[in-house]
Design a protein around this motif. Structure first.
Motif, PDB file in Angstrom:
ATOM      1  N   LYS A  41      46.507  37.649  42.901  1.00 35.70           N
ATOM      2  CA  LYS A  41      45.136  37.412  43.580  1.00 35.70           C
ATOM      3  C   LYS A  41      44.435  38.398  44.687  1.00 35.70           C
ATOM      4  O   LYS A  41      43.447  38.426  44.672  1.00 35.70           O
ATOM      5  N   THR A  42      45.347  39.437  44.943  1.00 32.17           N
ATOM      6  CA  THR A  42      44.851  40.761  45.808  1.00 32.17           C
ATOM      7  C   THR A  42      45.383  41.826  45.349  1.00 32.17           C
ATOM      8  O   THR A  42      46.479  41.856  44.574  1.00 32.17           O
ATOM      9  N   ASP A  43      44.712  43.086  45.580  1.00 31.47           N
ATOM     10  CA  ASP A  43      45.402  44.374  45.352  1.00 31.47           C
ATOM     11  C   ASP A  43      46.513  44.704  46.105  1.00 31.47           C
ATOM     12  O   ASP A  43      47.381  45.431  45.617  1.00 31.47           O
ATOM     13  N   ASP A  44      46.821  43.776  47.213  1.00 23.85           N
ATOM     14  CA  ASP A  44      48.113  44.034  48.032  1.00 23.85           C
ATOM     15  C   ASP A  44      49.182  43.082  47.471  1.00 23.85           C
ATOM     16  O   ASP A  44      49.189  42.066  47.540  1.00 23.85           O
ATOM     17  N   ILE A  45      50.005  43.679  46.630  1.00 22.75           N
ATOM     18  CA  ILE A  45      51.052  42.986  45.770  1.00 22.75           C
ATOM     19  C   ILE A  45      52.173  42.429  46.786  1.00 22.75           C
ATOM     20  O   ILE A  45      52.810  41.696  46.472  1.00 22.75           O
ATOM     21  N   LEU A  46      52.335  43.006  47.926  1.00 23.24           N
ATOM     22  CA  LEU A  46      53.110  42.479  49.195  1.00 23.24           C
ATOM     23  C   LEU A  46      52.519  41.430  49.907  1.00 23.24           C
ATOM     24  O   LEU A  46      53.165  40.793  50.737  1.00 23.24           O
ATOM     25  N   SER A  47      51.313  40.954  49.651  1.00 22.69           N
ATOM     26  CA  SER A  47      50.676  39.951  50.443  1.00 22.69           C
ATOM     27  C   SER A  47      51.366  38.516  50.407  1.00 22.69           C
ATOM     28  O   SER A  47      51.943  38.335  49.279  1.00 22.69           O
ATOM     29  N   GLN A  48      51.501  37.865  51.626  1.00 21.98           N
ATOM     30  CA  GLN A  48      52.045  36.500  51.507  1.00 21.98           C
ATOM     31  C   GLN A  48      50.978  35.594  51.646  1.00 21.98           C
ATOM     32  O   GLN A  48      51.271  34.188  51.765  1.00 21.98           O
ATOM     33  N   ASP A  49      49.727  35.855  51.570  1.00 18.57           N
ATOM     34  CA  ASP A  49      48.530  34.679  51.743  1.00 18.57           C
ATOM     35  C   ASP A  49      48.385  33.928  50.470  1.00 18.57           C
ATOM     36  O   ASP A  49      47.560  34.454  49.536  1.00 18.57           O
ATOM     37  N   PHE A  50      49.124  33.085  50.324  1.00 21.80           N
ATOM     38  CA  PHE A  50      49.019  32.357  48.952  1.00 21.80           C
ATOM     39  C   PHE A  50      48.094  31.474  48.803  1.00 21.80           C
ATOM     40  O   PHE A  50      47.721  30.764  47.804  1.00 21.80           O
TER      41      PHE A  50
END
Length: 432
Positions: free
Chosen positions: A83-92
Motif C-alpha cells: 500500500k505504501t512505499d514504506d514496506i515497514l509501515s504498520q498502517d493497514f
C-alpha cells in the motif's frame, strides 16, 4: 558441466525426457507476466499491435517459448505493490485501490486466455489442469492464478472468497510488507520483530483451507512459516522459494521448516531469482545453482516435496542457462543427470507434486465445508467509518446501531450531499 553445456541429443536422458514430457506436465507456480501487461501496456492488449503473445517477445514469457519449455500448467501471479512505499509501515487501514488493481490482473489473464483459446485453457481444479495436458490431440496449456500477498485482500476475508470464485488458487500470505494476517521476511530484515501469524491470520488460513485455496508461504517470515504449519489442515505451497542452507536469505526456507513441510505433505517450488540462489564463493549464478537447491530439498525431505516456481518476468534476469521459460527441459535433464532419479521421481518434480498438493487442498475443503460455514470475522483494528446520516436509516433490530464500534463523520447529508450549517442558504435567500 558448464551452465551452457546441453545434454547431448540422443543420450539416454534426452530420450527419456522426451518420452516423459509427453506423459507428465511441467508446472510453474509463479510467473509475473501479468504485471508486465499492467506496467507497460496498461492492459491495452488489442490496441497495441506490437504485442503478439504468439510470437517471440523480449520478455521472459511468450507462447513460443512456453511450448518450447514444455509447460503444461502455468500459474500466473497477480501481484500489486504494498500500500505504501514504506514496506515497514504498520498502517493497514490506509485506503487504497489495491483490490481494483488485483481484479484488473485477474481480468487480463482471463482475456489473454480467451484471445488465445486454441493455445491456453483456464482451469479451476487440479483434475482439470491434468486433463488439459492429457487430452488427446490437445496443445493447450492450462492456466490458473495466484495472488501475491494478503495485502491485496485489503483486510477482508470476503475478498479472499471472491478471489477464489474468480479462479485464484493460491494466495501468498505476505509480500514485502506486513499485513493484519502475518509477518513478512522483509520486515525481519528491516529490523521489526517476527510476530508470525496473527489471530486473524489463523482465521484466514482456516478459511483458505475451507475454500480449497492453497496457502503460499513464499515471502513470509520464519515464525510465520512455523505458525502456519502448526495451523493448517491442508498441505502448504512455497510458490517461489529456495533453500536457506545454500543461500542464507530470510526469504528462503530453513531446514527445520523443510522437515515440517515433509510432515505436512507440502511442496517447495524453487525460485530462479539469482539473489536467492547464489552460493557462497560463486561469482555468478547459473542453472547449476538451481539444481543444487533442488537437490538439497530432495536429499533432506524427498522427491515428493519439490517443484518449480520461476518468478520469470518478476526478476530482471534469470540465472545463466535459465534465461526464460523455454529452459525448463534443460533444468529437468540436469537434475536427472545429477541425481540418477527414477522417472517417477522426475515426474513429481516436474509438476505432479504441485498437482497433488492442489488436489489435496480441494479434498480438505470438501470435507470442511460439510461442517464449517464461511469465517465471518474481521480484523479487530479495522476502522469502520460512516456518515452521520446513516443513523437515520432503519435499524435491523433494537440496539443494532450500538452493537459495533463505528466512526461517524458529518461531511455529507442524505438529501443534499454536502453538509453545511445553513449560512450559505441564508445568504442566498437574502440576496434574492
Amino acid at each position: 558441466m558448464d551452465a551452457h553445456t546441453q545434454i547431448p541429443p540422443g543420450t539416454d536422458i534426452e530420450r527419456r525426457f522426451e518420452a516423459l514430457s509427453k506423459r507428465f506436465p511441467i508446472v510453474d507456480t509463479h510467473n509475473d507476466f501479468p504485471y508486465a501487461l499492467r506496467m507497460q501496456l496498461h492492459y491495452e492488449l488489442s490496441s497495441t499491435p506490437q504485442f503478439d503473445f504468439d510470437s517471440l517477445l523480449t520478455s521472459h514469457t511468450d507462447l513460443v517459448r512456453m511450448r518450447e519449455g514444455r509447460i503444461g500448467v502455468q500459474f500466473f501471479s497477480c501481484w500489486i505493490e504494498c500500500k505504501t512505499d514504506d514496506i515497514l509501515s504498520q498502517d493497514f487501514n490506509q485506503p487504497s485501490s489495491i483490490v481494483r488493481d488485483t481484479l484488473e490482473q485477474i481480468d487480463v489473464v482471463r482475456r489473454l486466455v480467451d484471445e488465445h483459446s486454441g493455445a491456453l485453457r483456464f482451469v479451476h481444479t487440479a483434475d482439470e489442469a491434468l486433463a488439459c495436458f492429457q487430452d488427446q490431440g490437445s496443445t493447450q496449456i492450462a492456466i490458473t492464478l495466484g495472488v501475491e500477498g494478503l495485502h491485496q485482500v485489503d483486510l477482508s476475508l470476503g475478498v479472499v472468497r471472491q478471489y477464489h470464485a474468480l479462479g485464484v488458487r493460491y494466495i501468498t500470505l505476505t509480500h514485502n510488507c506486513d499485513n493484519p494476517f502475518a509477518t513478512a521476511a522483509s520486515s525481519v530484515t528491516g529490523g521489526l520483530s517476527d510476530r508470525g501469524l496473527t489471530v486473524y491470520g489463523r482465521e484466514c488460513v482456516r478459511e483458505m483451507n475451507r475454500l480449497g485455496m492453497m496457502v503460499d508461504l513464499s515471502h513470509v517470515s520464519h515464525k510465520t512459516m512455523l505458525d502456519v504449519l502448526a495451523t493448517t489442515q491442508a498441505p502448504v505451497l512455497f510458490s517461489h522459494s529456495s533453500t536457506y542452507a545454500l543461500t542464507a536469505h530470510e526469504r528462503n526456507v530453513r531446514d527445520d521448516v523443510l522437515l515440517l513441510v515433509k510432515k505436512n505433505g507440502g511442496v517447495v517450488c524453487i525460485n530462479f531469482f539469482p539473489e536467492f540462489l547464489q552460493q557462497r564463493g560463486r561469482a555468478r549464478v547459473t542453472i547449476d545453482d538451481a539444481v543444487a537447491h533442488i537437490r538439497h530439498v530432495v536429499e533432506l525431505i524427498g522427491w515428493d516435496h519439490v517443484g518449480f516456481g520461476s518468478d520469470f518476468d518478476g526478476i530482471p534476469q534469470g540465472p545463466v542457462g535459465l534465461e526464460d521459460v523455454s529452459k525448463y527441459p534443460d533444468l529437468v535433464k540436469r537434475v536427472w543427470a545429477a541425481t540418477g532419479a527414477s522417472e517417477e521421481q522426475v515426474a513429481k518434480m516436474m509438476g505432479m507434486n504441485v498437482l497433488r498438493v492442489w488436489k489435496q487442498c480441494e479434498l480438505v475443503a470438501a470435507r470442511m465445508r460439510q461442517t464449517h460455514g464461511p469465517v465471518d470475522s474481521n480484523w479487530d483494528q479495522r476502522r469502520w467509518v460512516f456518515h452521520e446520516y446513516c443513523k437515520e436509516l432503519p435499524e435491523l433490530f433494537p440496539g443494532a446501531f450500538g452493537l459495533k464500534q463505528n466512526e461517524y463523520t458529518d461531511t455529507q447529508t442524505l438529501v443534499n450531499g454536502t453538509a453545511h450549517d445553513g449560512s450559505e442558504d441564508d445568504a442566498a435567500h437574502a440576496k434574492n
